[in-house]
Design a protein around this motif. Structure first.
Motif, mmCIF file in Angstrom:
data_model
loop_
_atom_site.group_PDB
_atom_site.id
_atom_site.type_symbol
_atom_site.label_atom_id
_atom_site.label_comp_id
_atom_site.label_asym_id
_atom_site.label_seq_id
_atom_site.Cartn_x
_atom_site.Cartn_y
_atom_site.Cartn_z
ATOM 1 N N PHE A 140 18.474 0.988 -6.312
ATOM 2 C CA PHE A 140 18.190 1.518 -7.936
ATOM 3 C C PHE A 140 16.837 1.510 -8.470
ATOM 4 C CE2 PHE A 140 18.058 0.440 -12.432
ATOM 5 C CZ PHE A 140 19.003 1.286 -12.781
ATOM 6 N N ASP A 141 15.994 0.222 -8.193
ATOM 7 C CA ASP A 141 14.691 0.115 -8.490
ATOM 8 C C ASP A 141 13.861 1.343 -7.783
ATOM 9 O OD1 ASP A 141 15.079 -2.021 -10.184
ATOM 10 O OD2 ASP A 141 14.512 -3.558 -8.727
ATOM 11 N N TRP B 151 14.762 4.058 -6.710
ATOM 12 C CA TRP B 151 15.081 5.377 -7.430
ATOM 13 C C TRP B 151 14.373 5.696 -8.798
ATOM 14 C CZ3 TRP B 151 17.998 6.203 -11.901
ATOM 15 C CH2 TRP B 151 18.709 7.503 -12.193
ATOM 16 N N ALA B 152 14.496 4.538 -9.598
ATOM 17 C CA ALA B 152 13.878 4.426 -11.030
ATOM 18 C C ALA B 152 12.641 4.554 -10.774
ATOM 19 C CB ALA B 152 14.418 3.361 -11.714
ATOM 20 N N ASN B 153 11.970 4.085 -9.925
ATOM 21 C CA ASN B 153 10.222 4.149 -9.727
ATOM 22 C C ASN B 153 9.978 5.180 -9.017
ATOM 23 O OD1 ASN B 153 9.694 1.614 -11.337
ATOM 24 N ND2 ASN B 153 10.656 0.659 -9.883
ATOM 25 N N MET C 4 11.200 11.847 -10.328
ATOM 26 C CA MET C 4 11.529 10.397 -11.447
ATOM 27 C C MET C 4 10.137 9.870 -11.656
ATOM 28 S SD MET C 4 14.584 10.082 -11.549
ATOM 29 C CE MET C 4 14.553 8.302 -12.218
ATOM 30 N N LYS D 296 9.247 9.096 -15.630
ATOM 31 C CA LYS D 296 8.582 7.814 -16.214
ATOM 32 C C LYS D 296 7.359 8.067 -16.933
ATOM 33 C CE LYS D 296 8.036 3.140 -14.399
ATOM 34 N NZ LYS D 296 8.031 2.311 -13.038
ATOM 35 N N CYS E 101 18.067 14.851 -9.737
ATOM 36 C CA CYS E 101 18.145 13.358 -9.654
ATOM 37 C C CYS E 101 19.302 12.594 -9.952
ATOM 38 C CB CYS E 101 17.002 12.729 -10.556
ATOM 39 S SG CYS E 101 15.205 13.296 -10.284
ATOM 40 N N PHE F 281 21.471 10.261 -7.151
ATOM 41 C CA PHE F 281 21.900 8.871 -7.645
ATOM 42 C C PHE F 281 23.321 8.754 -7.567
ATOM 43 C CE2 PHE F 281 23.341 5.765 -10.805
ATOM 44 C CZ PHE F 281 22.488 4.958 -10.624
ATOM 45 N N GLY G 251 22.996 4.358 -13.839
ATOM 46 C CA GLY G 251 21.902 5.316 -14.024
ATOM 47 C C GLY G 251 21.606 6.003 -15.377
ATOM 48 N N ARG H 152 21.269 4.382 -18.014
ATOM 49 C CA ARG H 152 20.124 3.391 -18.709
ATOM 50 C C ARG H 152 18.716 4.282 -18.705
ATOM 51 N NH1 ARG H 152 21.232 -2.387 -16.891
ATOM 52 N NH2 ARG H 152 21.692 -1.009 -14.849
ATOM 53 N N ILE H 153 18.701 4.978 -17.519
ATOM 54 C CA ILE H 153 17.259 5.541 -17.228
ATOM 55 C C ILE H 153 17.068 6.861 -17.899
ATOM 56 C CG2 ILE H 153 15.991 6.684 -15.456
ATOM 57 C CD1 ILE H 153 16.051 3.726 -15.138
#
Length: 82
Positions: free
Chosen positions: A29-30, A32-34, A46, A50, A63, A67, A78, A80-81
């Motif tokens: 998850f981290d 993917w988010a970063n 991503m 950001k 994306c 995910f 997901g 939340r992103i």
């Protein structure tokens, strides 16, 4: 559907209130988010999100697909992103 269930779509139990179980891989998850998944197009999208907090629908779709389908993470996490 959104009017009927409001925010229940994003809650842990979803629309039916039943937890599907499973384990969340927070490292994935981290990543993917970063933007560090190792998939260049996903990482670039991503990182753009950001940096600018915006991108077009087609990029968001890619994306989200990664995910939900490739990583098998829960969509509620997901959301939340985005």
């Amino acid at each position: 559907m959104g009017k009927k269930y409001i925010n229940n779509i994003f809650k842990k139990g979803g629309l039916i209130g039943k937890d599907p179980g499973g384990h969340i891989d927070w490292a994935l998850f981290d990543a993917w988010a970063n933007g560090k998944t190792g998939v260049p197009i996903i990482d670039a999208n991503m990182r753009e999100l950001k940096a600018t907090r915006f991108y077009v629908k087609q990029r968001k779709t890619k994306c989200c697909f990664f995910f939900g389908q490739r990583s098998r993470l829960k969509l509620a996490d997901g959301s939340r992103i985005f």
